[in-house]
Design a protein around this motif. Structure first.
Motif, PDB file in Angstrom:
ATOM      1  N   ASP A 300     -16.986  17.449 -18.497  1.00  0.00           N
ATOM      2  CA  ASP A 300     -18.030  17.924 -17.585  1.00  0.00           C
ATOM      3  C   ASP A 300     -17.488  18.092 -16.169  1.00  0.00           C
ATOM      4  O   ASP A 300     -17.779  19.079 -15.486  1.00  0.00           O
ATOM      5  N   GLU A 301     -16.671  17.123 -15.718  1.00  0.00           N
ATOM      6  CA  GLU A 301     -16.098  17.222 -14.363  1.00  0.00           C
ATOM      7  C   GLU A 301     -15.149  18.413 -14.269  1.00  0.00           C
ATOM      8  O   GLU A 301     -15.141  19.138 -13.284  1.00  0.00           O
ATOM      9  N   PHE A 302     -14.366  18.625 -15.327  1.00  0.00           N
ATOM     10  CA  PHE A 302     -13.405  19.734 -15.346  1.00  0.00           C
ATOM     11  C   PHE A 302     -14.139  21.072 -15.240  1.00  0.00           C
ATOM     12  O   PHE A 302     -13.753  21.944 -14.459  1.00  0.00           O
ATOM     13  N   ILE A 303     -15.241  21.210 -15.984  1.00  0.00           N
ATOM     14  CA  ILE A 303     -16.002  22.471 -15.934  1.00  0.00           C
ATOM     15  C   ILE A 303     -16.579  22.663 -14.527  1.00  0.00           C
ATOM     16  O   ILE A 303     -16.557  23.761 -13.983  1.00  0.00           O
ATOM     17  N   GLY A 304     -17.052  21.552 -13.930  1.00  0.00           N
ATOM     18  CA  GLY A 304     -17.614  21.636 -12.576  1.00  0.00           C
ATOM     19  C   GLY A 304     -16.572  22.014 -11.538  1.00  0.00           C
ATOM     20  O   GLY A 304     -16.883  22.706 -10.567  1.00  0.00           O
ATOM     21  N   ASN A 305     -15.321  21.598 -11.750  1.00  0.00           N
ATOM     22  CA  ASN A 305     -14.289  21.770 -10.706  1.00  0.00           C
ATOM     23  C   ASN A 305     -13.403  22.976 -10.904  1.00  0.00           C
ATOM     24  O   ASN A 305     -12.598  23.285 -10.037  1.00  0.00           O
ATOM     25  N   ASN A 306     -13.455  23.614 -12.081  1.00  0.00           N
ATOM     26  CA  ASN A 306     -12.498  24.678 -12.357  1.00  0.00           C
ATOM     27  C   ASN A 306     -13.168  26.017 -12.577  1.00  0.00           C
ATOM     28  O   ASN A 306     -14.090  26.146 -13.389  1.00  0.00           O
ATOM     29  N   TYR A 307     -12.646  26.984 -11.875  1.00  0.00           N
ATOM     30  CA  TYR A 307     -13.140  28.345 -12.027  1.00  0.00           C
ATOM     31  C   TYR A 307     -12.507  28.961 -13.267  1.00  0.00           C
ATOM     32  O   TYR A 307     -11.345  28.772 -13.538  1.00  0.00           O
ATOM     33  N   VAL A 308     -13.283  29.650 -14.046  1.00  0.00           N
ATOM     34  CA  VAL A 308     -12.701  30.445 -15.130  1.00  0.00           C
ATOM     35  C   VAL A 308     -13.357  31.818 -15.096  1.00  0.00           C
ATOM     36  O   VAL A 308     -14.546  31.943 -14.774  1.00  0.00           O
ATOM     37  N   GLU A 309     -12.553  32.837 -15.351  1.00  0.00           N
ATOM     38  CA  GLU A 309     -13.122  34.198 -15.358  1.00  0.00           C
ATOM     39  C   GLU A 309     -14.320  34.222 -16.295  1.00  0.00           C
ATOM     40  O   GLU A 309     -14.353  33.495 -17.277  1.00  0.00           O
ATOM     41  N   LYS A 310     -15.261  35.099 -15.993  1.00  0.00           N
ATOM     42  CA  LYS A 310     -16.468  35.178 -16.813  1.00  0.00           C
ATOM     43  C   LYS A 310     -16.124  35.584 -18.257  1.00  0.00           C
ATOM     44  O   LYS A 310     -15.221  36.385 -18.480  1.00  0.00           O
ATOM     45  N   SER A 311     -16.839  34.997 -19.216  1.00  0.00           N
ATOM     46  CA  SER A 311     -16.656  35.403 -20.606  1.00  0.00           C
ATOM     47  C   SER A 311     -17.265  36.780 -20.804  1.00  0.00           C
ATOM     48  O   SER A 311     -18.234  37.135 -20.137  1.00  0.00           O
ATOM     49  N   HIS A 312     -16.698  37.546 -21.713  1.00  0.00           N
ATOM     50  CA  HIS A 312     -17.291  38.843 -22.036  1.00  0.00           C
ATOM     51  C   HIS A 312     -18.129  38.658 -23.291  1.00  0.00           C
ATOM     52  O   HIS A 312     -17.594  38.439 -24.368  1.00  0.00           O
TER      53      HIS A 312
END
Ligand code: ADP
Length: 316
Positions: A300-312
């Motif tokens: 959960d912390e990783f998702i909150g702190n890391n940007y990932v390009e939008k999924s298609h």
């Protein structure tokens, strides 16, 4: 509502030697480094799912050797329901002997040991926990007749099966039609489809072929390129999180375990893929199989702190 994930599969004791180069035939290398960790695709997925927050039971068969008591203790510490981890006294647990040389070359030899004692009869004895399952997860490191038997039971009891077809070996492909979620990497997809799976077009074509074999949802994992999923109504391409990868062992296992948790929590396909991508991205930043599976808090912390390009995501 049921939320129990029942993983039916293998566990292994991994004995790893790391050296500058692999020995020639008959040669002895005298300055290798040694590590002992716990692995096996079934156990990795069960541990991955439990740490990701799942209510997880593991159905497995272990043997009788010096490493097994610690393996069982680890399962308990991770909160796994191991009421149906059976123990055989006349055989060792599964063992993997790994020699890692320079430039990523390795020798790998697996002795399935007690994993091949997980017979349909032991599946019958595991029925109390199978009856609690919201989802069953299997891989391909236990006997073929056991996998087929579980598929038939799951169909009769209307329990969805996630099948991680790994490692790739020949199998009666009519069973793909009994699969709710088929997860394969590029090599396994190529094996199943009999075609090269490298470009985006080839990935999508392979997913379509696997869908035509009858899998309700097909997921092809693509290493650092991410993952591609195809269902009857949706196709989703998720990019991988950008991390400093040091060891990709068990990335696919952590992906499967965490994806199952997200699905049993009712997350959408895209959110489940993102959750699994985050968990497996953390996994590749750490060494070893089970030691590298992250906890729910870490994901959960990783998702909150890391940007990932939008999924298609495309509705089809
Ligand atoms: P397997 O271990 O079964 O071969 P993959 O290598 O495809 O599976 O990895 C499974 C998932 O782990 C990928 O879909 C991706 O989300 C994640 N992953 C793997 N390698 C990396 C990497 N180098 N960086 C970030 N994520 C990765």
């Amino acid at each position: 509502m049921k939320n129990k994930i029942v993983v039916i599969g293998s566990s292994n004791v991994d004995l790893i030697m790391k050296m500058d180069r692999l020995p020639e035939k008959g040669e002895t290398i005298t300055d290798a480094g040694f590590f002992q960790v716990y692995g096996g695709k079934g156990a990795n997925q069960a541990v991955g799912a439990a740490r990701a927050g799942g209510n997880v039971a593991f159905v497995n068969c272990v043997g009788n050797d010096a490493y097994t008591p610690q393996m069982l203790e680890n399962f308990r510490n991770d909160g796994l329901d191991i009421r149906f981890v059976f123990q055989e006294t006349d055989i060792a647990s599964g063992h993997a002997l790994v020699m890692i040389g320079g430039e990523g070359n390795n020798y790998l030899s697996v002795a399935p040991g007690a994993n091949y004692k997980l017979t349909p009869e032991l599946i019958d004895r595991s029925m109390p926990v199978i009856d609690e399952a919201a989802m069953i997860i299997m891989q391909y490191e236990i006997p073929v007749e056991t996998i087929k038997y579980v598929f038939r039971i799951a169909e009769a009891k209307d329990i969805p099966v996630m099948w991680n077809f790994a490692p790739a070996r020949s199998f009666d492909l009519s069973y793909v039609a009994k699969t709710a979620i088929l997860v394969v990497n590029e090599t396994e997809a190529a094996f199943l489809c009999g075609q090269q799976v490298e470009t985006d077009e080839e990935v999508e074509l392979a997913a379509k072929k696997l869908q035509e074999l009858g899998a309700s949802l097909v997921i092809i994992t693509l290493g650092k390129r991410g993952a591609f999923a195809l269902s009857a109504i949706e196709k989703v391409a998720v990019p991988a999180f950008k991390v400093n990868a040091v060891d990709t062992t068990s990335a696919g296992d952590v992906f499967c375990g965490s994806f199952a948790v997200a699905q049993t929590e009712g997350k959408s396909l895209t959110d489940s893929l993102r959750f699994a991508s985050a968990a497996s991205a953390i996994c590749v930043t750490r060494i070893g199989a089970q030691p590298s599976a992250p906890t729910r808090k870490e994901i959960d912390e990783f998702i909150g702190n890391n940007y990932v390009e939008k999924s298609h995501s495309i509705v089809i």
